[in-house]
Design an enzyme around this catalytic site. Structure first.
Site, PDB file in Angstrom:
ATOM      1  N   GLU A  31     -14.132   7.431   4.151  1.00  0.00           N
ATOM      2  CA  GLU A  31     -13.794   8.310   5.237  1.00  0.00           C
ATOM      3  C   GLU A  31     -13.459   9.517   5.110  1.00  0.00           C
ATOM      4  OE1 GLU A  31     -10.587   5.401   7.353  1.00  0.00           O
ATOM      5  OE2 GLU A  31      -9.996   5.470   5.507  1.00  0.00           O
ATOM      6  N   HIS A  41     -10.429  -5.035   3.226  1.00  0.00           N
ATOM      7  CA  HIS A  41     -12.080  -4.729   3.743  1.00  0.00           C
ATOM      8  C   HIS A  41     -13.041  -4.851   2.616  1.00  0.00           C
ATOM      9  CE1 HIS A  41      -9.539  -3.415   7.058  1.00  0.00           C
ATOM     10  NE2 HIS A  41      -9.389  -2.232   6.824  1.00  0.00           N
TER      11      HIS A  41
HETATM   12  C1  BG6 Z   1      -7.641   0.442   8.484  1.00  0.00           C
HETATM   13  C2  BG6 Z   1      -6.929   1.201   7.429  1.00  0.00           C
HETATM   14  O1  BG6 Z   1      -7.448  -1.052   8.093  1.00  0.00           O
HETATM   15  O2  BG6 Z   1      -8.938   0.619   8.336  1.00  0.00           O
HETATM   16  C3  BG6 Z   1      -6.901   2.532   8.053  1.00  0.00           C
HETATM   17  O3  BG6 Z   1      -5.215   0.802   7.555  1.00  0.00           O
HETATM   18  C4  BG6 Z   1      -8.358   2.884   8.051  1.00  0.00           C
HETATM   19  O4  BG6 Z   1      -6.615   3.650   6.942  1.00  0.00           O
HETATM   20  C5  BG6 Z   1      -9.244   1.940   8.685  1.00  0.00           C
HETATM   21  O5  BG6 Z   1      -8.634   4.354   8.170  1.00  0.00           O
HETATM   22  C6  BG6 Z   1     -10.813   2.275   8.695  1.00  0.00           C
HETATM   23  O6  BG6 Z   1     -11.232   1.519   9.613  1.00  0.00           O
HETATM   24  P1  BG6 Z   1     -12.745   1.828  10.173  1.00  0.00           P
HETATM   25  O7  BG6 Z   1     -12.942   0.604  11.150  1.00  0.00           O
HETATM   26  O8  BG6 Z   1     -12.752   2.937  10.869  1.00  0.00           O
HETATM   27  O9  BG6 Z   1     -13.911   1.775   9.007  1.00  0.00           O
END
Ligand code: BG6
Length: 514
Positions: free
Chosen positions: A241, A265
């Site tokens: 990220e 995830h």
């Molecule tokens: C969330 C986390 O589960 O997923 C966040 O708590 C993170 O910290 C987010 O930013 C990322 O999700 P995506 O869908 O933007 O990859």
């Protein structure tokens, strides 16, 4: 297929997750005509709002959702994109539903709150024909999950109302903070709801591209024969990220990257990528295979943590030309915090398919680029009949599953560079979702909320998956909490600390940085 009539009860209705994700997703479902008829939303929270104030929030959240006229990939199986109906106009649209929405103010530890909820639900069943079916969504802070479930149980709201056939509980991650607390949380939820009625959300499972891992692997004959230790040299999963912790500093302080991303995830993506083929795509078969795979993952034990795990935190840096603060300077973060914003790990999978294949995972905030991908890196050709210099630009063949952004799949392989000499270099063949299917993929929450209403648990996380994921990370968590693994630092806007590069270099490998 439309879900049966129901009332959707949203705990934490004045919170951030509700306005950012849940309400926009419900509004989109309404505009796609996918919500049940009738459908009524009841918000519950401590914030003192009237029904009308809550309804206004619902309208505003919908207005902030995807622009009206945008075409999109529909949630049903037909490929034809549907016209978005917009936030007004169609009889099934959100705007038309909002006037029926209700709001209950109260503390979650108070029986008055649940008593009032009970009577609102009963009235709605009578007035609106919601038939006693209920979906309860817990968008509160996690420490309240058990309390809310207990309140529902005390007022018999864990059972459908008169004439209804279901009462389901949807729970957001994090599911506990470690193995013991997740077991305790499950025990408290199971006192009230049986496992079949609990829907644990990991929003990554709602992403089209994550589901496409199954299609790629099991709808094609060409990949599966090489999806194993005989052809795959290493597997890399990256969840990178570029954003920091934003306004969630105080939450993140108690979470860190391991709990926030790796336990859920990353483990889910890994499980789908590496599991054995299920006999059918049904909730039991898929989740059984995921658990079997998770059980085969060997995490570094305490003695190997130092060698196989990197824990790091971002310092100041530059992202897209903009100077950004260090993690320790973020709002809500302790000035000497040791919470990790980056984790990289080498894991191994002890089964016939994957024995000996290193599985590298990494995740971090404030990295150079937002990207989530799985890279399957293949073994080199056994013999290269070209002179050494001619293949200096040839990297290992790779299949990259681009989960986001720029969703698609890339195949990287060697090709002859036109010209007199036999120079071979890596080229890339891309499949793009956007180009092939057009529109935007449905938001993960749209898919998952609809599935919870339909009663399809396939994409939700079963209790044994959660526990196994925590069990894998247990020694790592211990080493983080007692600081026995040093905290490295990296400049925001880079790909993480040097030690993450060294982790792979010691085996002659390199991260696949997009
Ligand atoms: C969330 C986390 O589960 O997923 C966040 O708590 C993170 O910290 C987010 O930013 C990322 O999700 P995506 O869908 O933007 O990859």
């Amino acid at each position: 297929m439309k879900p049966d009539p129901l009332t959707f009860v949203l705990f934490g209705a004045s919170g951030d997750l509700t306005s950012r994700k849940i309400l926009p997703a419900l509004a989109r479902l309404a505009d796609l005509g996918a919500l049940p008829e009738p459908f009524v939303l009841v918000g519950v929270a401590r914030t003192k709002w009237s029904d009308d104030e809550f309804r206004q929030q619902c309208r505003e959240a919908a207005a902030a959702a995807v622009p009206e006229q945008q075409q999109e990939t529909s949630l049903d199986d037909s490929e034809a994109p549907r016209e978005a109906a917009g936030t007004s106009g169609s009889s099934g649209s959100w705007e038309a539903l909002v006037p029926r929405f209700r709001y209950v103010t109260g503390d979650y530890d108070s029986d008055d709150t649940f008593g009032e909820l009970e009577s609102v639900l009963r009235d709605l069943d009578d007035e609106s024909g919601t038939s006693g079916n209920r979906v309860f969504y817990l968008a509160t802070i996690p420490s309240l999950f058990g309390e809310v479930a207990a309140g529902l149980g005390r007022h018999s709201l864990n059972k459908p109302g008169t004439g209804g056939s279901f009462a389901r509980l949807v729970v957001e991650k994090p599911f506990g903070t470690d193995l013991d607390s997740s077991k305790a949380l499950d025990a408290s939820l199971h006192e009230v709801f049986d496992e079949r009625s609990i829907y644990r959300i990991d929003h990554y499972m709602g992403k089209e591209t994550v589901q496409n891992v199954l299609a790629l692997r099991f709808a094609n004959a060409i990949f599966e024969p090489i999806w194993n230790r005989r052809y795959v040299d290493q597997v890399q999963v990256t969840v990178a990220e570029s954003i920091g912790v934003e306004h969630r500093g105080s939450f993140y302080e108690g979470a860190g990257a391991l709990r926030d991303i790796v336990q859920n995830h990353v483990m889910q993506v890994l499980a789908l990528t590496l599991m054995e083929p299920p006999s059918t795509v049904d909730p039991i078969a898929i989740r059984d295979e995921k658990v079997k795979l998770l059980r085969s993952i060997v995490a570094p034990d305490r003695s190997a943590v130092e060698r196989d795990v990197v824990r790091a935190q971002y310092d100041r840096g530059t992202i897209d030309g903009v100077a950004v603060p260090a993690y320790r300077e973020e709002e809500g973060v302790a000035p000497r915090s040791t919470t990790e914003t980056f984790v990289a790990m080498r894991l191994s999978v002890e089964n016939w398919r994957w024995a000996g294949v290193p599985v590298y995972v990494r995740t971090g905030k404030r990295l150079a680029k937002r990207t989530t991908e799985v890279a399957m890196l293949f073994q080199r050709a056994p013999h290269l009949p070209f002179q050494g210099q001619l293949t200096s630009e040839l990297r290992p063949d790779a299949l990259i599953l681009r989960i986001q952004p720029d969703e698609g799949i890339s195949l990287c392989f060697g090709a002859k560079v036109p010209g007199q000499s036999f120079r071979v270099r890596t080229v890339r063949m891309d499949f793009s979702y956007q180009e092939e299917f057009g529109g935007r993929p449905a938001e993960a929450y749209e898919r998952l909320l609809l599935d919870a209403m339909l009663g399809d648990p396939t994409l939700f996380i079963r209790t044994d998956e959660v526990e196994q994921a925590w069990a894998i990370l247990h020694p790592v968590q211990q080493a983080f909490s007692d600081d026995s693994l040093a905290l490295a630092h990296y400049a925001a806007g880079t790909w993480g600390p040097a030690s993450a590069t060294v982790l792979l270099e010691s085996s002659g490998h390199h991260w696949n940085n997009p």
